[in-house]
Design a protein around this motif. Structure first.
Motif, mmCIF file in Angstrom:
data_model
loop_
_atom_site.group_PDB
_atom_site.id
_atom_site.type_symbol
_atom_site.label_atom_id
_atom_site.label_comp_id
_atom_site.label_asym_id
_atom_site.label_seq_id
_atom_site.Cartn_x
_atom_site.Cartn_y
_atom_site.Cartn_z
ATOM 1 N N ALA A 104 0.816 -1.215 0.000
ATOM 2 C CA ALA A 104 0.000 0.000 0.000
ATOM 3 C C ALA A 104 0.852 1.269 0.000
ATOM 4 N N SER A 105 2.025 1.217 0.645
ATOM 5 C CA SER A 105 2.872 2.415 0.717
ATOM 6 C C SER A 105 3.468 2.772 -0.640
ATOM 7 N N GLU A 106 3.497 1.835 -1.567
ATOM 8 C CA GLU A 106 3.925 2.120 -2.946
ATOM 9 C C GLU A 106 2.721 2.492 -3.801
ATOM 10 N N PHE A 107 1.682 1.727 -3.676
ATOM 11 C CA PHE A 107 0.477 1.938 -4.479
ATOM 12 C C PHE A 107 0.021 3.389 -4.432
ATOM 13 N N ARG A 108 -0.036 3.941 -3.220
ATOM 14 C CA ARG A 108 -0.643 5.264 -3.051
ATOM 15 C C ARG A 108 0.169 6.371 -3.693
ATOM 16 N N TYR A 109 1.452 6.138 -3.941
ATOM 17 C CA TYR A 109 2.282 7.208 -4.495
ATOM 18 C C TYR A 109 2.683 6.978 -5.946
ATOM 19 N N ARG A 110 2.419 5.781 -6.501
ATOM 20 C CA ARG A 110 3.070 5.522 -7.775
ATOM 21 C C ARG A 110 2.266 5.989 -8.992
ATOM 22 N N GLU A 111 1.115 6.562 -8.718
ATOM 23 C CA GLU A 111 0.336 7.237 -9.769
ATOM 24 C C GLU A 111 0.119 6.393 -11.005
ATOM 25 N N MET A 112 -0.283 5.153 -10.799
ATOM 26 C CA MET A 112 -0.497 4.313 -11.979
ATOM 27 C C MET A 112 -1.902 4.544 -12.524
ATOM 28 N N PRO A 113 -2.106 4.255 -13.807
ATOM 29 C CA PRO A 113 -3.438 4.429 -14.373
ATOM 30 C C PRO A 113 -4.407 3.411 -13.770
ATOM 31 N N ILE A 114 -5.595 3.849 -13.442
ATOM 32 C CA ILE A 114 -6.588 2.923 -12.876
ATOM 33 C C ILE A 114 -7.704 2.727 -13.896
ATOM 34 N N SER A 115 -7.895 1.500 -14.316
ATOM 35 C CA SER A 115 -8.922 1.222 -15.320
ATOM 36 C C SER A 115 -10.311 1.444 -14.724
ATOM 37 N N PRO A 116 -11.185 2.140 -15.473
ATOM 38 C CA PRO A 116 -12.544 2.353 -14.965
ATOM 39 C C PRO A 116 -13.309 1.037 -14.828
ATOM 40 N N ASP A 117 -12.838 -0.007 -15.514
ATOM 41 C CA ASP A 117 -13.512 -1.305 -15.431
ATOM 42 C C ASP A 117 -12.869 -2.244 -14.407
ATOM 43 N N SER A 118 -12.070 -1.664 -13.507
ATOM 44 C CA SER A 118 -11.434 -2.514 -12.500
ATOM 45 C C SER A 118 -12.158 -2.369 -11.165
ATOM 46 N N ALA A 119 -11.746 -3.187 -10.215
ATOM 47 C CA ALA A 119 -12.261 -3.063 -8.849
ATOM 48 C C ALA A 119 -11.069 -3.132 -7.910
ATOM 49 N N ALA A 120 -11.216 -2.553 -6.733
ATOM 50 C CA ALA A 120 -10.113 -2.541 -5.776
ATOM 51 C C ALA A 120 -10.442 -3.410 -4.564
ATOM 52 N N LEU A 121 -9.411 -4.108 -4.092
ATOM 53 C CA LEU A 121 -9.566 -4.950 -2.900
ATOM 54 C C LEU A 121 -8.428 -4.633 -1.933
ATOM 55 N N PHE A 122 -8.780 -4.292 -0.712
ATOM 56 C CA PHE A 122 -7.787 -4.002 0.321
ATOM 57 C C PHE A 122 -7.860 -5.115 1.357
ATOM 58 N N ILE A 123 -6.701 -5.443 1.934
ATOM 59 C CA ILE A 123 -6.689 -6.522 2.929
ATOM 60 C C ILE A 123 -6.041 -5.968 4.198
ATOM 61 N N SER A 124 -6.733 -6.089 5.314
ATOM 62 C CA SER A 124 -6.183 -5.587 6.569
ATOM 63 C C SER A 124 -6.829 -6.280 7.757
ATOM 64 N N GLN A 125 -6.013 -6.811 8.622
ATOM 65 C CA GLN A 125 -6.536 -7.410 9.849
ATOM 66 C C GLN A 125 -7.204 -6.317 10.672
ATOM 67 N N SER A 126 -6.452 -5.267 10.978
ATOM 68 C CA SER A 126 -6.946 -4.224 11.892
ATOM 69 C C SER A 126 -7.971 -3.306 11.242
ATOM 70 N N GLY A 127 -7.838 -3.127 9.929
ATOM 71 C CA GLY A 127 -8.694 -2.158 9.245
ATOM 72 C C GLY A 127 -8.299 -0.718 9.518
ATOM 73 N N GLU A 128 -7.121 -0.522 10.122
ATOM 74 C CA GLU A 128 -6.697 0.837 10.478
ATOM 75 C C GLU A 128 -5.327 1.200 9.907
ATOM 76 N N THR A 129 -4.693 0.332 9.156
ATOM 77 C CA THR A 129 -3.338 0.603 8.663
ATOM 78 C C THR A 129 -3.322 1.844 7.762
ATOM 79 N N ALA A 130 -2.474 2.817 8.138
ATOM 80 C CA ALA A 130 -2.518 4.134 7.500
ATOM 81 C C ALA A 130 -2.313 4.076 5.986
ATOM 82 N N ASP A 131 -1.300 3.342 5.535
ATOM 83 C CA ASP A 131 -1.020 3.313 4.095
ATOM 84 C C ASP A 131 -2.119 2.592 3.317
ATOM 85 N N THR A 132 -2.688 1.570 3.921
ATOM 86 C CA THR A 132 -3.767 0.836 3.246
ATOM 87 C C THR A 132 -5.000 1.734 3.128
ATOM 88 N N LEU A 133 -5.281 2.473 4.189
ATOM 89 C CA LEU A 133 -6.414 3.398 4.175
ATOM 90 C C LEU A 133 -6.203 4.513 3.140
#
Ligand code: M6R
Length: 364
Positions: free
Chosen positions: A82-111
């Motif tokens: 997540a700490s790379e994803f949020r900064y790497r400015e990659m193109p996001i396809s409008p036909d894609s979906a996002a999935l995040f995985i977190s035990q705590s649900g509070e991890t700053a970079d994942t959020l």
């Protein structure tokens, strides 16, 4: 309450058959042999990519998920820490979906990654253990892991429950995208349903694993090797060992050995090889021969067939029950966790509260 266990981590390792069983039952219908219908903010049959981000162990679960989604459902998966994803400015396809995985649900970079995808306008889903968490609240749909509270800083049961959810979702996606038929779906669901029983058998290997760990506690470096879904598991093994025993460890794809890490091998270097007897087992055997030829000490985690087919001298061979391919990384996660656990116990570290680490990383 730790009950009869010495540490929360040990208790959580032993809870796995039960919590994996609860988690699977939430997503799979064992009587009909189908993945249960789930409320989704997108259609598995219509998306062109799934983008997964997470940190640490949750990221490694996602990496295993990638193998499943791509192999079973032919759904391309992008995966990032997540700490790379949020900064790497990659193109996001409008036909894609996002999935995040977190035990705590509070991890700053994942959020932060979740909020980035929100802005991009793609549907947001999350696998979380804590349902009342920020990540859960900000998602369009959540897939809970039913692991119960995880107290040990080193993630164990949350990881295998994340895998249980990912495998179930991959089966669902495979059916929705027309890559498995009803019969194949039934077979996969039946295979997944065997996980808790097999996991209980694996826990009985504690004594042997404790014995190997006594040796590991004497070394400075450990290398973990695996192929396919056992490659992320090799990285998870290394992460677990460094977190709680403070022994330096690295996890590599077995095929990468000769591209660098082989230079590290000498008689002081234990190499933990995660290799069930699968279609690429022979390739891993040649990697082990390369290690053995340089005096490296091999700890092989395999099954009966694998143990029978290698004539190599190992320091120890840990033999697990035969398992269907799809559940391999879930089952093989257990000896990996136990090795780290017992090694840390021999080192005398604070297993549940290792130095410098927090259970939930809410800083960036
Ligand atoms: O709560 P999360 O799943 O978002 O936490 C992610 C990582 O911080 C976590 O998995 C960490 O790597 C663990 N200590 C691993 O055992």
């Amino acid at each position: 309450d730790k009950g009869n266990f010495h540490h929360f981590m040990q208790k959580e390792i032993h809870e796995q058959p039960e919590v994996i069983s609860h988690t699977l039952a939430n997503y799979l219908d064992f009587t009909t042999g189908t993945a249960k219908p789930i409320e989704l903010p997108f259609d598995f049959a219509k998306i062109d990519r799934l983008s997964i981000s997470a940190c640490g162990t949750a990221y490694l679960a996602g990496l295993i998920g990638k193998y499943w989604f791509e192999r079973l459902a032919r759904l391309p998966v992008d995966i990032d820490v997540a700490s790379e994803f949020r900064y790497r400015e990659m193109p996001i396809s409008p036909d894609s979906a996002a999935l995040f995985i977190s035990q705590s649900g509070e991890t700053a970079d994942t959020l932060a990654s979740l909020r980035y995808c929100r802005k991009a306008g793609v549907p947001i889903t999350a696998i979380v253990n804590v349902r009342e968490s920020t990540i859960a609240r900000e998602s369009d749909a959540i897939f809970p892991t039913l692991a119960g509270p995880e107290i040990g800083v080193a993630s164990t049961k949350a990881f295998t429950c994340q895998l249980a959810v990912l495998a179930s979702l991959a089966v669902r996606a495979a059916r929705a995208r027309g890559h498995v038929d009803a019969k194949q779906e039934q077979a996969l669901v039946r295979q997944l349903s065997e996980t808790p029983r097999i996991a209980s058998q694996v826990l009985k290997l504690a004594e042997q694993i404790e014995k190997v760990s006594r040796q590991l506690a004497k070394v400075k470096n450990v290398l973990y090797l695996g192929r396919d879904t056992n490659y992320p598991l090799a990285m998870e093994g290394a992460l677990k060992l460094k977190e709680i025993s403070y022994i330096h460890a690295e996890g590599y794809a077995a095929g990468e050995l000769k591209h660098g890490p082989i230079a590290l091998i000498d008689e002081k270097m234990p190499v933990i090889v995660i290799a069930p007897h699968d279609r690429i087992f022979e390739k891993t055997v040649s990697n082990m021969q390369e290690v053995a030829a340089r005096g490296g000490k091999i700890i092989l985690i395999t099954d009966q067939k694998g143990a029978a087919q290698t004539s190599l001298q190992t320091m120890e061979t840990i033999v697990l029950p035969d398992v269907p391919e799809i559940i391999t990384p879930i089952v093989y996660a257990l000896p990996i966790q136990m090795l780290a656990y017992y090694t840390a116990v021999f080192m005398g570290t604070d297993v549940d509260q290792p130095r410098n680490l927090a259970k939930s990383v809410t800083v960036e």
